[in-house]
Design a protein around this motif. Structure first.
Motif, PDB file in Angstrom:
ATOM      1  N   LEU A 146       0.747  -1.143   0.000  1.00  0.00           N
ATOM      2  CA  LEU A 146       0.074  -0.205   0.030  1.00  0.00           C
ATOM      3  C   LEU A 146       0.643   1.274   0.125  1.00  0.00           C
ATOM      4  CD1 LEU A 146      -2.428  -0.986   2.961  1.00  0.00           C
ATOM      5  CD2 LEU A 146      -3.121  -0.912   0.415  1.00  0.00           C
ATOM      6  N   PRO A 147       0.520   2.059  -1.043  1.00  0.00           N
ATOM      7  CA  PRO A 147       1.434   3.372  -0.943  1.00  0.00           C
ATOM      8  C   PRO A 147       1.719   4.213   0.564  1.00  0.00           C
ATOM      9  CG  PRO A 147      -0.004   3.096  -2.786  1.00  0.00           C
ATOM     10  CD  PRO A 147      -0.249   2.321  -1.802  1.00  0.00           C
ATOM     11  N   TYR A 148       0.515   4.410   1.218  1.00  0.00           N
ATOM     12  CA  TYR A 148       0.689   4.529   2.881  1.00  0.00           C
ATOM     13  C   TYR A 148       1.976   3.479   3.730  1.00  0.00           C
ATOM     14  CZ  TYR A 148      -1.765   6.612   6.735  1.00  0.00           C
ATOM     15  OH  TYR A 148      -2.640   7.546   8.159  1.00  0.00           O
ATOM     16  N   ALA A 149       2.299   2.551   3.380  1.00  0.00           N
ATOM     17  CA  ALA A 149       3.211   2.061   4.152  1.00  0.00           C
ATOM     18  C   ALA A 149       4.358   1.404   3.619  1.00  0.00           C
ATOM     19  CB  ALA A 149       1.559   0.350   4.288  1.00  0.00           C
ATOM     20  N   LYS A 150       4.436   2.476   2.301  1.00  0.00           N
ATOM     21  CA  LYS A 150       5.918   2.430   1.850  1.00  0.00           C
ATOM     22  C   LYS A 150       6.646   2.371   2.754  1.00  0.00           C
ATOM     23  CE  LYS A 150       7.606   6.008  -0.367  1.00  0.00           C
ATOM     24  NZ  LYS A 150       6.247   7.163  -0.024  1.00  0.00           N
ATOM     25  N   GLU A 151       7.333   3.678   4.108  1.00  0.00           N
ATOM     26  CA  GLU A 151       8.133   3.629   4.907  1.00  0.00           C
ATOM     27  C   GLU A 151       7.756   2.546   6.103  1.00  0.00           C
ATOM     28  OE1 GLU A 151       6.391   5.938   3.746  1.00  0.00           O
ATOM     29  OE2 GLU A 151       7.978   6.850   2.536  1.00  0.00           O
ATOM     30  N   LEU A 152       7.444   1.490   6.152  1.00  0.00           N
ATOM     31  CA  LEU A 152       6.865   1.106   6.909  1.00  0.00           C
ATOM     32  C   LEU A 152       7.293  -0.704   6.672  1.00  0.00           C
ATOM     33  CD1 LEU A 152       6.218   0.074  10.447  1.00  0.00           C
ATOM     34  CD2 LEU A 152       3.657  -0.335   9.434  1.00  0.00           C
ATOM     35  N   VAL A 153       6.628  -1.144   5.447  1.00  0.00           N
ATOM     36  CA  VAL A 153       6.760  -1.844   4.718  1.00  0.00           C
ATOM     37  C   VAL A 153       8.783  -2.177   4.390  1.00  0.00           C
ATOM     38  CG1 VAL A 153       7.168  -3.576   2.514  1.00  0.00           C
ATOM     39  CG2 VAL A 153       4.811  -2.206   3.766  1.00  0.00           C
ATOM     40  N   SER A 154       9.241  -0.829   4.328  1.00  0.00           N
ATOM     41  CA  SER A 154      10.584  -0.708   4.154  1.00  0.00           C
ATOM     42  C   SER A 154      11.576  -1.310   5.452  1.00  0.00           C
ATOM     43  CB  SER A 154      11.277   0.421   3.650  1.00  0.00           C
ATOM     44  OG  SER A 154      10.399   0.604   2.289  1.00  0.00           O
ATOM     45  N   LYS A 155      11.108  -0.614   6.380  1.00  0.00           N
ATOM     46  CA  LYS A 155      11.785  -1.013   7.688  1.00  0.00           C
ATOM     47  C   LYS A 155      11.893  -2.327   8.270  1.00  0.00           C
ATOM     48  CE  LYS A 155      10.860   0.981  12.865  1.00  0.00           C
ATOM     49  NZ  LYS A 155       9.883   0.047  13.045  1.00  0.00           N
ATOM     50  N   GLN A 156      10.044  -2.895   8.119  1.00  0.00           N
ATOM     51  CA  GLN A 156      10.210  -4.491   8.260  1.00  0.00           C
ATOM     52  C   GLN A 156      10.985  -5.193   7.450  1.00  0.00           C
ATOM     53  OE1 GLN A 156       5.735  -5.210   9.173  1.00  0.00           O
ATOM     54  NE2 GLN A 156       6.054  -3.635   7.687  1.00  0.00           N
ATOM     55  N   ILE A 157      11.458  -4.765   6.169  1.00  0.00           N
ATOM     56  CA  ILE A 157      12.126  -5.847   5.262  1.00  0.00           C
ATOM     57  C   ILE A 157      13.757  -5.512   5.952  1.00  0.00           C
ATOM     58  CG2 ILE A 157      12.862  -5.797   3.219  1.00  0.00           C
ATOM     59  CD1 ILE A 157      10.057  -5.019   1.968  1.00  0.00           C
ATOM     60  N   ARG A 158      14.447  -4.343   5.891  1.00  0.00           N
ATOM     61  CA  ARG A 158      15.578  -4.143   7.105  1.00  0.00           C
ATOM     62  C   ARG A 158      15.505  -4.648   8.182  1.00  0.00           C
ATOM     63  NH1 ARG A 158      14.793   1.319   5.955  1.00  0.00           N
ATOM     64  NH2 ARG A 158      15.112   1.908   3.722  1.00  0.00           N
ATOM     65  N   GLU A 159      14.270  -5.364   9.001  1.00  0.00           N
ATOM     66  CA  GLU A 159      14.765  -5.570  10.316  1.00  0.00           C
ATOM     67  C   GLU A 159      14.743  -7.226   9.858  1.00  0.00           C
ATOM     68  OE1 GLU A 159      12.583  -2.629  13.079  1.00  0.00           O
ATOM     69  OE2 GLU A 159      10.891  -4.374  11.979  1.00  0.00           O
ATOM     70  N   LEU A 160      14.358  -7.557   8.438  1.00  0.00           N
ATOM     71  CA  LEU A 160      14.608  -8.633   8.174  1.00  0.00           C
ATOM     72  C   LEU A 160      15.875  -9.043   7.615  1.00  0.00           C
ATOM     73  CD1 LEU A 160      11.192  -9.522   6.626  1.00  0.00           C
ATOM     74  CD2 LEU A 160      12.240 -10.617   8.434  1.00  0.00           C
ATOM     75  N   GLY A 161      16.770  -8.057   7.627  1.00  0.00           N
ATOM     76  CA  GLY A 161      18.203  -8.475   6.657  1.00  0.00           C
ATOM     77  C   GLY A 161      18.238  -8.059   5.443  1.00  0.00           C
ATOM     78  N   GLY A 162      17.037  -7.544   5.318  1.00  0.00           N
ATOM     79  CA  GLY A 162      17.222  -7.628   3.605  1.00  0.00           C
ATOM     80  C   GLY A 162      17.250  -5.904   2.734  1.00  0.00           C
TER      81      GLY A 162
END
Ligand code: 5RP
Length: 234
Positions: free
Chosen positions: A144-160
């Protein structure tokens, strides 16, 4: 309306796309994937409809496959009218030895996953360059465009490493057919695709990711025009 089709001829994709079209028989409801390999399948099905009277109806996975199917003369239906498909045929960006695949190079993987999960059988068509022992391709993730920063953060937390997909260097984000953004997540080697698929599905703001673990058969087209078929081990 006239459209410009920039795709380059590929004998490998053509061989795979046409061979898989042979799986389609009279009376079937077929899911049509997106991309340059599936385009050969759609064209071949259109030829069989016109020349052999093949009697099918199809559900598309994108505006691209809708356009190609209409041009090919294939009768379209919807999941609302036909929620259960006999067969879905689609392309892939990477195919591992256990025939798990990564999809979403064309930003269509959300509808592609819905269509593949609605089908009794899911077949992948790809050129030999897509084959790999394991999975190390980036994973397209529709967000969701509204969640792009949050999703990016979660991906980084997974090592991505998340990269927002842009239409070109100067343009804005790629917008999916569902009106969402695509984040390409680089995870390096993915040891357990099923586990990664489960984890990515849990992230807040994620609409759908491009790991598919539900493939039944893969058609790999070779440079010499031959096609290698691999079925899921049961
Ligand atoms: C679109 C897809 C495509 O099927 C995938 O990117 C393969 O495309 P191509 O057949 O053009 O190589 O997943 O979202």
């Amino acid at each position: 309306m006239k459209e410009r089709n920039p795709s380059v001829e590929s004998p490998e994709k053509k061989a795979a796309g046409i061979a898989a079209a042979e799986l389609v028989t009279d009376g079937m409801v077929v899911g049509l994937g997106t991309g340059s390999t599936t385009a050969y399948t759609i064209a071949e099905l259109g030829r069989r409809v016109a020349e052999e009277g093949l009697d099918i109806i199809a559900v598309v996975t994108s505006y691209q496959s809708e356009m190609l199917a209409i041009q090919a003369g294939i009768t379209l239906t919807s999941l609302a009218e036909n929620p259960e498909l006999d067969l879905a045929i689609d392309g892939a960006d990477q195919v591992d030895a256990a025939i798990n695949v990564i999809k979403g190079g064309g930003a269509a993987h959300t509808r592609e996953k819905i269509v593949s999960r609605s089908a009794k059988s899911f077949v992948i068509v790809a050129d030999e360059g897509k084959s790999s022992e394991g999975m190390d391709h980036f994973v397209p993730i529709e967000v969701l465009p509204y969640a792009k920063e949050l999703v990016s953060k979660q991906i980084r937390e997974l090592g991505g490493e998340p990269v927002l997909r842009l239409a070109s260097r100067k343009d804005g984000p790629v917008i999916s057919d569902n009106g969402n953004f695509i984040i390409d997540a680089e995870f390096g080697f993915i040891e357990d695709p099923a586990e990664m698929s489960f984890i990515l599905s849990q992230l807040t703001g994620v609409v759908e990711h491009g790991i598919f673990t539900n493939v039944d058969e893969v058609y790999i087209g070779k440079k010499d025009g031959s096609v290698e078929i691999t079925k899921k081990e049961v």
